[in-house]
Design an enzyme around this catalytic site. Structure first.
Site, short mmCIF file in Angstrom:
data_model
loop_
_atom_site.label_atom_id
_atom_site.label_comp_id
_atom_site.label_asym_id
_atom_site.label_seq_id
_atom_site.Cartn_x
_atom_site.Cartn_y
_atom_site.Cartn_z
N PHE A 42 -2.31 9.69 3.06
CA PHE A 42 -1.49 10.23 4.15
C PHE A 42 -2.45 10.78 5.19
CE2 PHE A 42 1.70 9.74 1.08
CZ PHE A 42 2.95 9.90 1.67
N THR A 70 5.43 0.09 -3.17
CA THR A 70 4.59 -0.25 -2.02
C THR A 70 3.19 -0.66 -2.47
OG1 THR A 70 5.89 1.36 -0.79
CG2 THR A 70 3.83 0.67 0.21
N LYS A 77 4.87 3.63 -5.62
CA LYS A 77 4.51 2.62 -6.63
C LYS A 77 4.87 1.21 -6.18
CE LYS A 77 6.64 3.74 -10.37
NZ LYS A 77 7.35 5.02 -10.13
N TRP A 96 0.39 0.77 3.36
CA TRP A 96 1.65 1.11 4.04
C TRP A 96 1.50 0.85 5.54
CZ3 TRP A 96 4.03 3.86 7.82
CH2 TRP A 96 5.43 4.03 7.71
N ARG A 135 11.44 -5.10 -9.88
CA ARG A 135 12.86 -4.95 -10.21
C ARG A 135 13.73 -5.15 -8.97
NH1 ARG A 135 13.12 0.82 -12.69
NH2 ARG A 135 11.47 1.04 -11.14
N ALA A 175 14.81 3.41 -16.11
CA ALA A 175 13.67 3.74 -16.98
C ALA A 175 13.97 4.96 -17.86
CB ALA A 175 12.43 3.98 -16.13
N PHE A 203 9.55 5.25 -12.78
CA PHE A 203 9.21 6.66 -13.03
C PHE A 203 7.69 6.83 -13.25
CE2 PHE A 203 13.74 7.40 -14.89
CZ PHE A 203 14.25 7.57 -13.61
N LYS A 216 18.33 7.70 -2.04
CA LYS A 216 16.98 7.20 -2.25
C LYS A 216 16.63 6.05 -1.31
CE LYS A 216 14.14 5.05 -5.87
NZ LYS A 216 14.10 3.71 -5.24
#
Lengths: 557, 557
Positions: free
Chosen positions: B382, B74, B72, B410, B95, B274, B302, B106
């Site tokens: 991907f 990215t 998200k 990406w 954020r 969240a 989320f 993470k």
């Protein structure tokens, strides 16, 4: 009433780039934090960290503190401003304020009156975030430690022998002693824990004693967090925490540049307690200032028996610094209190009390002379001081070959400290300083403690409980015998009894406990009660702090 | 392997003044923090806080998260870059990362590959100190609370009914539950306490929902810290803590400006969880961006059932915002997991599983349409995705009138999100958005929870234990019936059971507990387990973080 904040706000501050230029710091080396604060890039700040200092170092210290107040920070700033006004290229090196006292009772630590560093609200609150970085590094180590216990405890750490505590930059007595990791399996193994205020953390001491980033990480790695069941030390490096701690501290390690209200450059960086740590600003800041300026004025916490002794025996020894002169700050009012006068009776002339109390000043002066330093006394003048009282102070120190110079920088700025500045210039020019630490590295740890007690505190002896003596020998066996000692005792007396004011003789120093700060590189010797987490008063200053209609902070002092 | 950090380091960043100029922020309004970060002065940032937004707001949200990762952040960055590359004046609003996950498992929160905000090490570590300020404000309130108990408890606060917890920006399970104030009289009254991670603090939510400094202080003052024995609420204002808290937060409240690797301006400010908070960046940053840019791309945490619902029902409602379009991020791999494929088997083509899993995506899309928003799906590509799998996703959302656009930002930066950007431009130009919150202010609190459960989660019902229902009625009697609800449940499922992937129907939402966040202005409805303090994994990322020989941080990802 005109407050320090009013004076600070009324001042026109120069862009920090201009202050940097005055100090000889190129703009490329500057990391601005807003318009009036900047970090001096670590590469520039430590480029010559092997070189001999260029400038002369002047230490500002004080008599044993009293409720009357002495004004060490104010004098440090006033002296720096005065030296600059006389044409000497001077810089000031101070400690950063802690949030705890700001919200408690003491207020900030940016000086007062016309002798302040600015912007005072920002320096007193988060500044450039150094203390937050130190808190984070401290607590990352704690979290990794408990996480290690949680996931199987490969290192065999004994949960009862964990000595590493958490830290917070807050006066919060409720966190002094806690039981942590309660609530069952998912939360870990319950154990006793507690929080110190950030300025009492060993990470703070490590931060302030490191000459560069590499040394910082090495010192962090050496921090001992506890022991195994069979008494083996477990370090931050064993927990693989030193790298992440150094990463958290990297940006913070660059010294902070600000200005005085009169435009003198000041480095405000690091802020260890002067009891279980060594009580003076970072080595990096002091060494940088000594490369840039002809004279660097710096301050050590509490009275000279604590702050200056540690500055000289710990910081100067470790960083290869040698002060050229020492200023001992006193006030007539404080000397009267040392002479037995109650705070409520300070308004009335009492020459005899001043003379009695001057014993405290004389001893501090003589102690500084024992380190090979030429001394001048700065007498911060109050309007209630009488000519006879001032003369009594001057007479008390004259036999020691020392002048007591009247100062009024609080109300008059640089002009009020011009006489003091001239006296300091004369001491430096005289070249009589021949600094030596009080004891050498090879003396036993107990011998070092006894030497400080005898020479500085004038104690008859040190009482050392046999388990404490054994612990000191254990440190020596483990290879830590060469480090200096950091004695934690009350700042209000040469003895361990805060009510023994003046210049007590023949007392016994009760050594209660010793702790090894292997990262900082000293042994803490605790004598009597020490405070590693203050509490808030009944009416904390925080209750009066707020924002005015323009969003400006009010109530900070 | 080329890491995100390698890419970030190789990028040539522009001086932040230049980014500000691109964004239309005058240099006088800029408070630089180093060379590549700046705060936008609060006066400028909130000068038009009553005005209607100028630009269009685009929300980036996602499917229910899986271990496969969706991207998200990215996508938010890539879309912003692509819009700018197409000539639309776009800003990004994100954020701030929390230190906890950085040192845990993470990693950071600055995007990845060629779609990153920079400088990534600084943003991921202390950034401009906002979270430290929030932690300090949270803990000052806690210290003042325990101090109030210590000094006689004039307000009659019941120590058993204290709900205010301490905070730390660290993953530290040992602090979840502690007994504090142990050790006797000088340390206060022992009571049960605990620490939440800073992003879960109500101060964080208050910070993010306030339109200006004045509102911030008002909201802080309304925070309820506990009750008296007879059930009366005690607030931060009662403790006289709101002023000092606001002073601590004043500088932090100014939004932070940084840049993407492609030079787009990004405001990165605030970072509430969240679950027990509302999971999106600050209102001040979003509103400022909407005054400056034609399109503002922002992200909610989320999946859309949690982050987007709260963004729309809490943040947009409170701040008077109305999004023009919504992007739902998905990947073939994640949809396969929603279709029942194990993470280890994601490499093999499985069109049927993609189609099954797309039920999760479809529901999120339909949910966003229920708020009156036009939707586009961003399918992060991907290399293992097959043409048939991609076609299956596109086919799944086409009946909803929604396109699924392939994205490769990406690896390709702006060019990889150009198609997505064109689709978003078309949605905005179409002008079909007619945003309305899901429920109105006047509905009962229980009715609001039931509405979200029914409409968004597709639950058959909500089980409400009678004491919880009574507590909700109590909140209404106390005058808090008009606030929205902030439902805390697992992010992995529409239901409260994290193993129910895909698009479960007919489940019962077990409401366990409700808490009033009177400062933030919502009622937290806790369904199932929620995590307000994460733990570190067996091998925390912190073990691999350190400094290289040049003093650069390594091991951050």
């Amino acid at each position: 009433m005109v407050t320090d904040l009013d004076i600070a706000r009324a001042a026109r501050l120069l862009p920090i780039q201009e202050i940097a230029a005055r100090a000889g710091i190129p703009e490329a080396a500057l990391e601005p934090y807003g318009r009036h604060k900047a970090k001096v890039g670590l590469e520039f700040a430590t480029a010559r960290d092997g070189a001999a200092p260029r400038g002369a170092l002047v230490l500002v210290t004080g008599i044993s503190p009293t409720a009357a107040g002495e004004g060490k920070t104010t004098t440090t700033i006033g002296l720096g401003d005065a030296l600059n006004s006389l044409g000497t290229r001077a810089m000031i090196a101070l400690r950063e304020p802690s949030l705890g006292p700001c919200f408690g009772v003491k207020g900030g630590a940016t000086g007062g009156g016309r002798a302040q560093v600015a912007p005072m609200e920002e320096i007193n609150l988060h500044f450039t975030g150094d203390f937050h970085a130190i808190t984070s590094a401290n607590n990352l180590l704690a979290a990794m430690l408990d996480n290690h216990l949680y996931w199987g405890n490969e290192l065999g750490l004994d949960a009862r022998r964990v000595s590493w505590r958490r830290a917070i930059d807050m006066n919060d007595r409720a966190l002094r002693q806690v039981n942590a990791a309660l609530g069952g399996v998912p939360n870990g193994f319950p154990r006793e824990d507690g929080f110190d205020i950030t300025v009492a953390s060993e990470v703070m001491a490590v931060f302030c004693l490191s000459k560069n980033l590499e040394e910082l990480q090495q010192r962090l790695g050496r921090i001992i967090v506890g022991q195994t069941r069979d008494g083996r030390n477990v370090t931050a490096r064993d927990l693989k925490a030193d790298g992440a701690m150094a990463a958290l501290l990297r940006d913070a390690l660059a010294p902070n540049l600000v200005q005085t209200l009169e435009g003198s450059p000041a480095l405000v960086h690091g802020g260890p307690f002067a009891n279980i740590a060594h009580g003076c600003n970072s080595v990096i800041a002091t060494r940088l200032a000594l490369q840039l300026a002809d004279v660097v004025v710096t301050e050590a916490g509490f009275g000279a028996d604590l702050g200056a002794e540690k500055f000289l025996d710990i910081k100067c020894r470790s960083a290869g610094l040698a002060p050229s002169a020492c200023v001992v700050v006193a006030t007539v009012r404080a000397l009267k209190m040392h002479g037995g006068v109650a705070k409520s009776a300070l308004g009335a002339e009492d020459v005899a009390a001043v003379t009695r109390g001057a014993a405290n000043l004389r001893r501090h002066v003589q102690n500084m002379q024992k380190f090979g330093l030429p001394v001048v006394v700065a007498l911060n003048r109050f309007t209630s001081d009488t000519a006879a009282e001032i003369a009594a102070v001057q007479a008390a120190v004259r036999p020691l070959g020392v002048e007591a110079i009247l100062c009024t920088h609080w109300s008059d700025g640089a002009a009020g400290a011009a006489d003091l500045a001239r006296a300091v210039q004369a001491l430096i020019a005289g070249g009589t300083a021949s600094f030596e630490p009080l004891y050498n590295d090879h003396m036993s740890l107990q011998g070092k403690i006894e030497t400080v007690a005898r020479e500085i505190y004038h104690a008859a002896s040190v009482s050392v409980p046999p388990p404490v003596a054994a612990r000191l020998r254990r440190f020596e066996e483990q290879g830590f015998g060469h480090v200096p000692v950091c004695i934690a005792k009350t700042q209000y007396s040469f003895s361990a009894d805060p009510t023994l004011m003046g210049a007590p003789e023949g007392h016994v120093l009760p050594l209660r406990e010793v702790r090894l700060s292997a990262g900082a590189g000293f042994v803490v010797a605790i004598c009597g009660e020490i405070m590693t987490m203050p509490g808030l008063p009944r009416r904390p200053a925080a209750e009066s702090i707020g924002l005015d209609a323009e969003g400006r902070i009010e109530g900070l002092f």
